[in-house]
Design a protein around this motif. Structure first.
Motif, PDB file in Angstrom:
ATOM      1  N   ARG A 820      45.943  43.746  17.981  1.00  0.00           N
ATOM      2  CA  ARG A 820      45.588  43.875  19.260  1.00  0.00           C
ATOM      3  C   ARG A 820      44.630  42.687  19.214  1.00  0.00           C
ATOM      4  O   ARG A 820      44.644  42.154  20.831  1.00  0.00           O
ATOM      5  CB  ARG A 820      45.010  45.244  19.419  1.00  0.00           C
ATOM      6  N   GLN A 821      44.380  41.924  18.523  1.00  0.00           N
ATOM      7  CA  GLN A 821      43.172  41.270  18.793  1.00  0.00           C
ATOM      8  C   GLN A 821      44.229  40.123  18.653  1.00  0.00           C
ATOM      9  O   GLN A 821      43.478  39.053  18.619  1.00  0.00           O
ATOM     10  CB  GLN A 821      42.576  41.130  16.758  1.00  0.00           C
ATOM     11  N   GLN A 822      45.180  39.748  17.349  1.00  0.00           N
ATOM     12  CA  GLN A 822      46.189  38.500  17.824  1.00  0.00           C
ATOM     13  C   GLN A 822      46.347  38.635  19.463  1.00  0.00           C
ATOM     14  O   GLN A 822      46.640  37.221  19.558  1.00  0.00           O
ATOM     15  CB  GLN A 822      47.365  38.914  16.745  1.00  0.00           C
ATOM     16  N   GLU A 823      46.766  39.492  19.992  1.00  0.00           N
ATOM     17  CA  GLU A 823      47.229  39.854  21.450  1.00  0.00           C
ATOM     18  C   GLU A 823      46.345  38.797  21.702  1.00  0.00           C
ATOM     19  O   GLU A 823      46.421  38.577  22.524  1.00  0.00           O
ATOM     20  CB  GLU A 823      47.968  41.223  21.551  1.00  0.00           C
ATOM     21  N   VAL A 824      44.887  39.676  22.297  1.00  0.00           N
ATOM     22  CA  VAL A 824      44.466  38.708  22.829  1.00  0.00           C
ATOM     23  C   VAL A 824      43.360  37.697  22.362  1.00  0.00           C
ATOM     24  O   VAL A 824      43.200  36.982  23.531  1.00  0.00           O
ATOM     25  CB  VAL A 824      42.171  39.799  22.520  1.00  0.00           C
ATOM     26  N   SER A 826      45.810  36.174  21.697  1.00  0.00           N
ATOM     27  CA  SER A 826      47.036  35.123  23.093  1.00  0.00           C
ATOM     28  C   SER A 826      46.859  35.025  24.122  1.00  0.00           C
ATOM     29  O   SER A 826      46.474  33.889  24.625  1.00  0.00           O
ATOM     30  CB  SER A 826      48.081  35.225  22.832  1.00  0.00           C
ATOM     31  N   LEU A 827      45.714  35.916  24.281  1.00  0.00           N
ATOM     32  CA  LEU A 827      45.808  36.640  26.232  1.00  0.00           C
ATOM     33  C   LEU A 827      44.309  35.357  26.031  1.00  0.00           C
ATOM     34  O   LEU A 827      44.648  34.524  27.468  1.00  0.00           O
ATOM     35  CB  LEU A 827      45.458  37.667  26.427  1.00  0.00           C
ATOM     36  N   GLN A 828      44.388  35.414  25.721  1.00  0.00           N
ATOM     37  CA  GLN A 828      42.752  34.324  25.659  1.00  0.00           C
ATOM     38  C   GLN A 828      42.753  32.908  26.032  1.00  0.00           C
ATOM     39  O   GLN A 828      42.353  32.616  26.465  1.00  0.00           O
ATOM     40  CB  GLN A 828      41.283  34.695  24.272  1.00  0.00           C
ATOM     41  N   GLN A 829      44.121  32.863  25.292  1.00  0.00           N
ATOM     42  CA  GLN A 829      44.094  30.896  25.582  1.00  0.00           C
ATOM     43  C   GLN A 829      45.317  31.237  26.457  1.00  0.00           C
ATOM     44  O   GLN A 829      44.957  30.169  26.727  1.00  0.00           O
ATOM     45  CB  GLN A 829      45.442  30.479  23.708  1.00  0.00           C
ATOM     46  N   GLN A 830      45.951  31.769  26.640  1.00  0.00           N
ATOM     47  CA  GLN A 830      46.824  31.498  28.126  1.00  0.00           C
ATOM     48  C   GLN A 830      45.648  32.069  28.949  1.00  0.00           C
ATOM     49  O   GLN A 830      45.727  30.744  30.137  1.00  0.00           O
ATOM     50  CB  GLN A 830      47.440  32.876  28.417  1.00  0.00           C
ATOM     51  N   ILE A 831      44.698  32.188  29.157  1.00  0.00           N
ATOM     52  CA  ILE A 831      43.482  32.725  29.971  1.00  0.00           C
ATOM     53  C   ILE A 831      42.711  31.331  29.977  1.00  0.00           C
ATOM     54  O   ILE A 831      42.454  30.880  31.049  1.00  0.00           O
ATOM     55  CB  ILE A 831      42.937  33.682  29.760  1.00  0.00           C
ATOM     56  N   ASN A 832      42.160  30.716  28.793  1.00  0.00           N
ATOM     57  CA  ASN A 832      41.840  29.216  28.407  1.00  0.00           C
ATOM     58  C   ASN A 832      43.050  28.440  29.690  1.00  0.00           C
ATOM     59  O   ASN A 832      41.673  27.394  30.192  1.00  0.00           O
ATOM     60  CB  ASN A 832      41.399  28.661  27.118  1.00  0.00           C
ATOM     61  N   LYS A 833      44.126  28.278  28.833  1.00  0.00           N
ATOM     62  CA  LYS A 833      44.337  27.058  30.139  1.00  0.00           C
ATOM     63  C   LYS A 833      44.879  27.413  31.776  1.00  0.00           C
ATOM     64  O   LYS A 833      44.581  26.673  31.866  1.00  0.00           O
ATOM     65  CB  LYS A 833      46.105  27.178  29.306  1.00  0.00           C
ATOM     66  N   LEU A 834      45.223  28.999  31.738  1.00  0.00           N
ATOM     67  CA  LEU A 834      44.778  29.030  32.778  1.00  0.00           C
ATOM     68  C   LEU A 834      43.834  28.481  33.582  1.00  0.00           C
ATOM     69  O   LEU A 834      43.488  27.928  34.997  1.00  0.00           O
ATOM     70  CB  LEU A 834      45.146  29.891  33.318  1.00  0.00           C
ATOM     71  N   GLU A 835      42.978  29.336  33.149  1.00  0.00           N
ATOM     72  CA  GLU A 835      41.722  28.592  33.460  1.00  0.00           C
ATOM     73  C   GLU A 835      41.244  26.999  34.015  1.00  0.00           C
ATOM     74  O   GLU A 835      40.738  26.529  34.862  1.00  0.00           O
ATOM     75  CB  GLU A 835      40.311  29.133  32.659  1.00  0.00           C
ATOM     76  N   GLN A 836      42.125  26.056  32.391  1.00  0.00           N
ATOM     77  CA  GLN A 836      42.012  25.226  32.771  1.00  0.00           C
ATOM     78  C   GLN A 836      42.394  24.267  33.566  1.00  0.00           C
ATOM     79  O   GLN A 836      42.052  23.235  34.419  1.00  0.00           O
ATOM     80  CB  GLN A 836      42.161  24.518  31.282  1.00  0.00           C
ATOM     81  N   GLN A 837      43.262  24.961  33.727  1.00  0.00           N
ATOM     82  CA  GLN A 837      44.621  24.596  35.064  1.00  0.00           C
ATOM     83  C   GLN A 837      44.303  24.985  36.766  1.00  0.00           C
ATOM     84  O   GLN A 837      44.087  23.961  37.199  1.00  0.00           O
ATOM     85  CB  GLN A 837      46.427  25.156  34.809  1.00  0.00           C
ATOM     86  N   LEU A 838      43.002  25.968  36.591  1.00  0.00           N
ATOM     87  CA  LEU A 838      43.095  25.756  38.180  1.00  0.00           C
ATOM     88  C   LEU A 838      41.717  25.154  37.910  1.00  0.00           C
ATOM     89  O   LEU A 838      41.683  24.957  39.262  1.00  0.00           O
ATOM     90  CB  LEU A 838      42.220  27.086  38.093  1.00  0.00           C
ATOM     91  N   ASN A 839      41.124  25.080  37.353  1.00  0.00           N
ATOM     92  CA  ASN A 839      39.904  24.119  37.581  1.00  0.00           C
ATOM     93  C   ASN A 839      39.890  22.306  37.971  1.00  0.00           C
ATOM     94  O   ASN A 839      39.586  21.417  38.710  1.00  0.00           O
ATOM     95  CB  ASN A 839      39.224  23.363  35.933  1.00  0.00           C
ATOM     96  N   LYS A 840      40.998  21.890  36.815  1.00  0.00           N
ATOM     97  CA  LYS A 840      42.138  20.706  37.225  1.00  0.00           C
ATOM     98  C   LYS A 840      42.477  21.133  38.450  1.00  0.00           C
ATOM     99  O   LYS A 840      42.284  20.054  39.761  1.00  0.00           O
ATOM    100  CB  LYS A 840      43.046  20.882  36.375  1.00  0.00           C
ATOM    101  N   LEU A 841      43.534  22.237  38.833  1.00  0.00           N
ATOM    102  CA  LEU A 841      44.134  22.018  40.163  1.00  0.00           C
ATOM    103  C   LEU A 841      42.999  22.067  41.355  1.00  0.00           C
ATOM    104  O   LEU A 841      43.125  21.460  41.905  1.00  0.00           O
ATOM    105  CB  LEU A 841      44.865  23.310  40.024  1.00  0.00           C
ATOM    106  N   ALA A 842      41.388  22.762  40.592  1.00  0.00           N
ATOM    107  CA  ALA A 842      40.013  22.959  42.102  1.00  0.00           C
ATOM    108  C   ALA A 842      40.181  21.493  42.262  1.00  0.00           C
ATOM    109  O   ALA A 842      39.821  21.018  43.175  1.00  0.00           O
ATOM    110  CB  ALA A 842      39.451  23.789  41.355  1.00  0.00           C
ATOM    111  N   ALA A 843      40.234  20.884  41.212  1.00  0.00           N
ATOM    112  CA  ALA A 843      39.371  19.136  40.957  1.00  0.00           C
ATOM    113  C   ALA A 843      40.343  18.264  41.986  1.00  0.00           C
ATOM    114  O   ALA A 843      40.178  17.458  43.419  1.00  0.00           O
ATOM    115  CB  ALA A 843      38.948  19.115  40.093  1.00  0.00           C
ATOM    116  N   PHE A 844      41.729  18.668  41.261  1.00  0.00           N
ATOM    117  CA  PHE A 844      42.653  17.720  42.148  1.00  0.00           C
ATOM    118  C   PHE A 844      42.342  18.062  44.014  1.00  0.00           C
ATOM    119  O   PHE A 844      42.820  16.978  44.904  1.00  0.00           O
ATOM    120  CB  PHE A 844      43.870  17.833  41.766  1.00  0.00           C
ATOM    121  N   GLN A 845      42.899  19.313  44.090  1.00  0.00           N
ATOM    122  CA  GLN A 845      42.682  19.964  45.174  1.00  0.00           C
ATOM    123  C   GLN A 845      41.416  18.831  46.482  1.00  0.00           C
ATOM    124  O   GLN A 845      41.934  18.949  46.800  1.00  0.00           O
ATOM    125  CB  GLN A 845      42.693  21.357  45.520  1.00  0.00           C
ATOM    126  N   GLU A 846      40.466  19.319  45.868  1.00  0.00           N
ATOM    127  CA  GLU A 846      39.104  18.555  46.354  1.00  0.00           C
ATOM    128  C   GLU A 846      39.930  17.427  46.965  1.00  0.00           C
ATOM    129  O   GLU A 846      39.006  16.468  47.108  1.00  0.00           O
ATOM    130  CB  GLU A 846      38.242  18.925  45.431  1.00  0.00           C
TER     131      GLU A 846
END
Length: 996
Positions: A820-824, A826-846
């Protein structure tokens, strides 16, 4: 007022240890009591002992408690039970006790007192005090020791038990219950001696004397123990206050009884509450541990995530920087070259400045040397000029008329020169003004051009910024398209919404996974807690099993030891615990038989020793010691008698005659011979003697021994057996042999007594071990221990199995947590990646939202820049025109300066410095110069040397003026030259030039 209910006295020895009070309780039942005992029965001792419970270590006359230890050391006990005044239905009781023993060191008595407050319903009473303890199967009752009773009182689980080592605190405590020490001091004084009451009341024959001598002093002594009678008012006031508080005290007592009745329910509720609180605290502790662990894991994950994000940002910036450098490599290289050139330029400028400074120093030195050389030449020419001017003055005196005309022309020429000078100065001012105006216009144009250039640079910078921003936006778009794997980011909002939905779903999945991990960790904690409990149970079980095993081994050792001791005496029992009665009966019977045999043996030895003592210094045999005792008692009364055996030993007849005497008088050896006249007196005194009944006293009249058959005829029916040992009375050898045999028998009996003592010691030790064994071990207890041992072994086996199961379960849970910790992760890495993408997208959108505005601004900037360039070109043309005009005016001004210089030369040439100028002139300056030249030529024709002198003067003046101008051009002051005048060589100037 307190009344004595019961008195208990235990283990009191008195009268030189001859008498003892073992354990007696006197029930007085709160009544006046009289103790009727014989003289020496212990009445005074009993009163003195009761007094000790109020007045510890109190003497009665000359009697002291310490005197009881004259012959033996022991621990004595006295306890008195009092009935106190009680307002409730239940009797209120108080026990006061006194325990004492022989003192150690300088103290003759060690003691302490104790107080126990209780009610009739309590399980405790005076009989509950363990003053005498039955601790032996063989019924030996032993008094409790001094310190052991004190420890028992301290360990007693009651709140109203107090032990006192000081009399002051003890008597203050008794005073709280109304037991006054002063009253008991009077009782002790009254009982100080036998029949002491008469002496006590000797001075109180009537009522008045009784009040004055006894009652009033006693009252005053009680009230004023400090002999301060002024405290009487305070005492009565205190008593009054106590009486006024009685209703409140009664109410408090009723409330207290009510509270007491409800206390048990309250205690049960409190205990239940404590148990619940313990459970809650345990659960809270468990939750706190879980929360702490969760926070620690969360904090560690956040720190790690933050570190990774930071590292990712740094790498991203580095990547963007490298990409920018790659795309703008030429510009970057150019900037590097410009920076290198700029640096090299700065270095060269520094070197140039240094060289310029050196050059200026050399230039200054060169100018100074040249100026010094010119100064020296000018000084020499000045001297020559003065010399020739003097010669010219001499020539002037030779043609006065021509000289006057020449002077008149010079005055007019001087005036004309001044007018010409003024004209040139006015022209100079006009030109200066025109040039100044042109320079002001140039400055304004230059400032305007500079402003325009600054604005142009700003526009260029702004244009560059906008172009770079748009280029960067395009690069970001390309990068995001690659990273997000999309073809076009023309609508970043839609892509942003899709990524947010992905992030929400991933976060939800992460939360579910973490909840599962929390459940697994909770389960792991529960397993660990169970393991801890089982480990603790295992440890406790092991410790208990070891203890039981040790106890059983100790039991077997003692059983084996006891069995061996019994086998030594020919007894063997297969099960000592089951056959306890037979073993105890055997040991008790054997010990009793040995003690009886020992006692008999000792008595027999005593008799033999006594018999030997009777005949040891005698030459005749005495059959019984009572004969000697009676003889000595009669001699004290002056009645002298002879023992029968003594009289027979003193006779001179032959042995056969003594035998006939014995046959005729068989009682002679056992009788006392008296005179007939002494017979009544002897009988009277014998009646007064306290004789034992185990031996009759035989009296024979000495004078009648020769009468044959008289004694026999007086007792015809009495038969008397004379043993063969009668030879002891008639033969000295037999008597000596008897004494020798008696000593030998005594030694033999002593040896037998010694053996009996050893047997007694063996059986006494055996009895103690048997008693200790059966007191320590009971069949039920041993069987219970064995069963408990079997149960514990089974429990150990069960716990071991449970621990194995828990360990396996824990391993499974641990593996699941890891997954489960490995899953966490992996999921945390995905979340981090998505958050980074969202931040970049938000900045790019602005940025994308303002891209159009930026492009419009860029176009506006380019238009403004083109307009600025046109304006600058126009201004530059105007500047060039003004510059040309300024140069023309400056050239004209330069020509005016040249004319002024020539005009100054003419001033020197015509020597107008010493001429007074005419006020008005009719001719022009040029006409006057021509006229001057004509008159000069006439004067030179008359004076041929004059022209030569004037030429020399003119040359010297011209040279002097040139050198002066040169010195001024060299910018060296005349004051410095005057101060530093010296000869300068050409070589010195050459050296400076070479260095330069």
């Amino acid at each position: 007022m307190p009344q004595i209910k019961r008195v208990r006295v235990a283990n009191i020895k008195y009268d030189h240890n001859k008498k003892q009070i073992p354990d007696i309780t006197f029930d007085l039942d709160n009544e006046n009591t009289i103790f009727l005992l014989a003289n020496g029965g212990g009445k005074s001792l009993l009163v003195q002992l009761i007094i000790q419970t109020v007045l510890p270590n109190q003497k009665m006359g000359k009697r002291k408690i310490a005197d009881l230890f004259e012959s033996a050391n022991y621990t004595g006990h006295v306890a008195v039970e009092w009935s106190l005044d009680s307002e409730g239905e239940e009797d209120h009781l108080l026990c006061t006790g006194f325990c004492f023993t022989e003192g150690q060191g300088s103290s003759s008595l060690d003691y302490y007192n104790y107080v126990i407050d209780y009610t009739a319903s309590d399980e405790f009473d005076i009989q509950s005090l363990p003053l005498i303890k039955d601790e032996d199967l063989f019924s030996n009752r032993e008094p409790i020791r001094f310190q052991r009773l004190k420890d028992w009182l301290h360990d007693l689980e009651r709140q109203r038990v107090e032990v006192f080592d000081t009399n002051y605190k003890y008597q203050n405590k008794l005073q709280q219950y109304g037991i006054l020490a002063q009253e008991w001091k009077s009782i002790a004084k009254t009982n100080a001696a036998e029949g002491g009451v008469d002496d006590f009341f000797a001075r109180s024959k009537n009522t008045t004397q009784l009040l004055n001598n006894l009652l009033i002093p006693q009252i005053r002594e009680v009230l004023f123990s400090t002999h301060e009678e002024d405290q009487l008012f305070a005492a009565f006031d205190k008593h009054r206050n106590k009486l006024l508080r009685m209703p409140q005290i009664k109410a408090n007592i009723k409330q207290f009884e009510s509270i007491t009745n409800q206390a048990e329910d309250l205690i049960d509720d409190v205990e239940e509450l404590d148990e619940l609180q313990d459970k809650v605290e345990a659960q809270q502790l468990r939750l706190a541990r879980l929360g702490k662990r969760f926070k620690a894991n969360q904090r560690a994950a956040e720190n790690k995530l933050e570190s990774l994000n930071k590292k990712q940002e740094e790498l991203q910036k580095e990547k963007e920087k490298l990409q920018w450098q790659q795309k703008s490599y030429q510009i970057f290289v150019k900037k590097l070259q410009e920076a290198a050139i700029e640096k090299k330029k700065e270095e060269q400028e520094q070197q140039l400045n240094s060289l310029i400074e050196q050059q200026e120093e050399l230039e200054q030195t060169k100018r100074q040397l040249q100026a010094l050389k010119l100064y020296n030449k000018a000084q020499a020419e000045q001297e020559q000029l003065q010399k020739h001017e003097y010669s010219l003055e001499i020539l002037n005196d030779e043609a006065p008329e021509l000289r006057e005309k020449l002077e008149a022309v010079r005055r007019s020429l001087a005036r004309a020169w001044q007018l010409k000078e003024q004209e040139l100065a006015a022209a100079e001012d006009d030109k200066q003004e025109v040039i100044s105006e042109l320079e002001d216009k140039l400055k304004e144009l230059t400032a305007e051009i500079k402003t325009k250039l600054d604005k142009k640079e700003q526009l260029i910078s702004r244009q560059t910024t906008l172009e770079n921003w748009l280029d960067n936006l395009n690069r970001q778009q390309e990068k995001l398209e690659q990273e997000l794997e999309v073809n076009n980011l023309s609508e970043p909002g839609d892509v942003l919404n899709d990524k947010e939905e992905q992030l929400s779903a991933t976060e939800k999945k992460l939360a579910e996974t973490r909840d599962k991990i929390t459940d697994l960790e909770t389960k792991q904690e529960e397993i660990s807690d169970k393991k801890v409990i089982l480990k603790q149970q295992e440890t406790e079980t092991k410790a208990e099993l070891e203890k039981i095993t040790e106890n059983l081994e100790r039991f077997r050792d003692k059983e084996e030891e006891l069995t061996n001791l019994l086998v030594r005496k020919g007894k063997h029992w297969s099960d000592l615990l089951a056959q306890q009665d037979q073993v105890v009966s055997f040991v008790r019977d054997e010990l009793a038989a040995i003690r009886k045999a020992k006692s008999n043996r000792a008595a027999e030895i005593s008799n033999l020793e006594e018999k030997l003592a009777l005949v040891g210094d005698k030459d005749y045999y005495i059959p019984h010691h009572m004969l000697v005792k009676v003889q000595e008692a009669l001699e004290e009364k002056n009645i002298y008698t002879v023992l029968g055996s003594e009289w027979l030993a003193q006779q001179d007849e032959q042995v056969i005659d003594k035998e006939s005497y014995l046959k005729q008088y068989p009682l002679l050896p056992y009788a006392i011979l008296v005179e007939e006249r002494q017979l009544s007196k002897v009988k009277r005194h014998l009646k007064r003697l306290d004789l034992e009944a185990d031996f009759p006293v035989v009296l024979l009249i000495r004078d009648n021994l020769n009468l044959a058959g008289d004694e026999a005829s007086s007792h015809p029916s009495v038969m008397f057996y004379q043993p063969e040992a009668a030879e002891l009375f008639i033969s000295e050898e037999s008597f000596q042999q008897f004494k020798d045999n008696l000593e030998t028998e005594i030694e033999e009996q002593k040896e037998k007594l010694t053996d009996l003592k050893k047997d007694e010691e063996f059986y006494f030790e055996l009895k103690n071990k048997v008693s200790s064994f059966y007191q320590q071990y009971q069949p039920e207890e041993i069987e219970e221990l064995k069963q408990r041992k079997r149960d514990l072994k089974e429990k150990q086996k069960k716990i071991a199995g449970q621990l194995t199961d828990l360990e396996e379960e824990k391993t499974v849970v641990k593996e699941k947590i890891k997954q489960r910790q490995q899953e966490v992760t992996s999921l945390q890495q995905q979340i981090n990646k998505l958050e980074q993408q969202l931040n970049k997208l938000a900045a790019f959108q602005e940025q994308f939202a303002v891209a159009t505005e930026k492009e419009a601004k860029l176009k506006e900037v380019k238009d403004k820049l083109a307009k600025r360039r046109q304006q600058l070109e126009s201004l530059q043309e105007d500047k060039d025109k003004l510059t040309t005009q300024r140069m023309e005016q400056q050239q004209q001004l330069k020509e005016i300066y040249q004319q002024q210089e020539e005009h100054e030369v003419e001033y020197e040439e015509y020597n107008l410095a010493d001429v007074e100028a005419a006020k008005e002139v009719a001719q022009s300056y040029q006409e006057l110069k021509n006229r001057w030249q004509g008159l000069k030529e006439q004067l030179n024709q008359k004076q041929s040397k004059r022209e030569e002198i004037e030429e020399l003067i003119s040359n010297y003046r011209s040279n002097y003026r040139e050198r002066k101008e040169r010195i001024n051009e060299l910018e060296v002051s005349w004051e410095w030259l005057a101060d530093h005048q010296r000869q300068v060589s050409k070589q010195e100037i050459k050296d400076v030039q070479e260095n330069y």
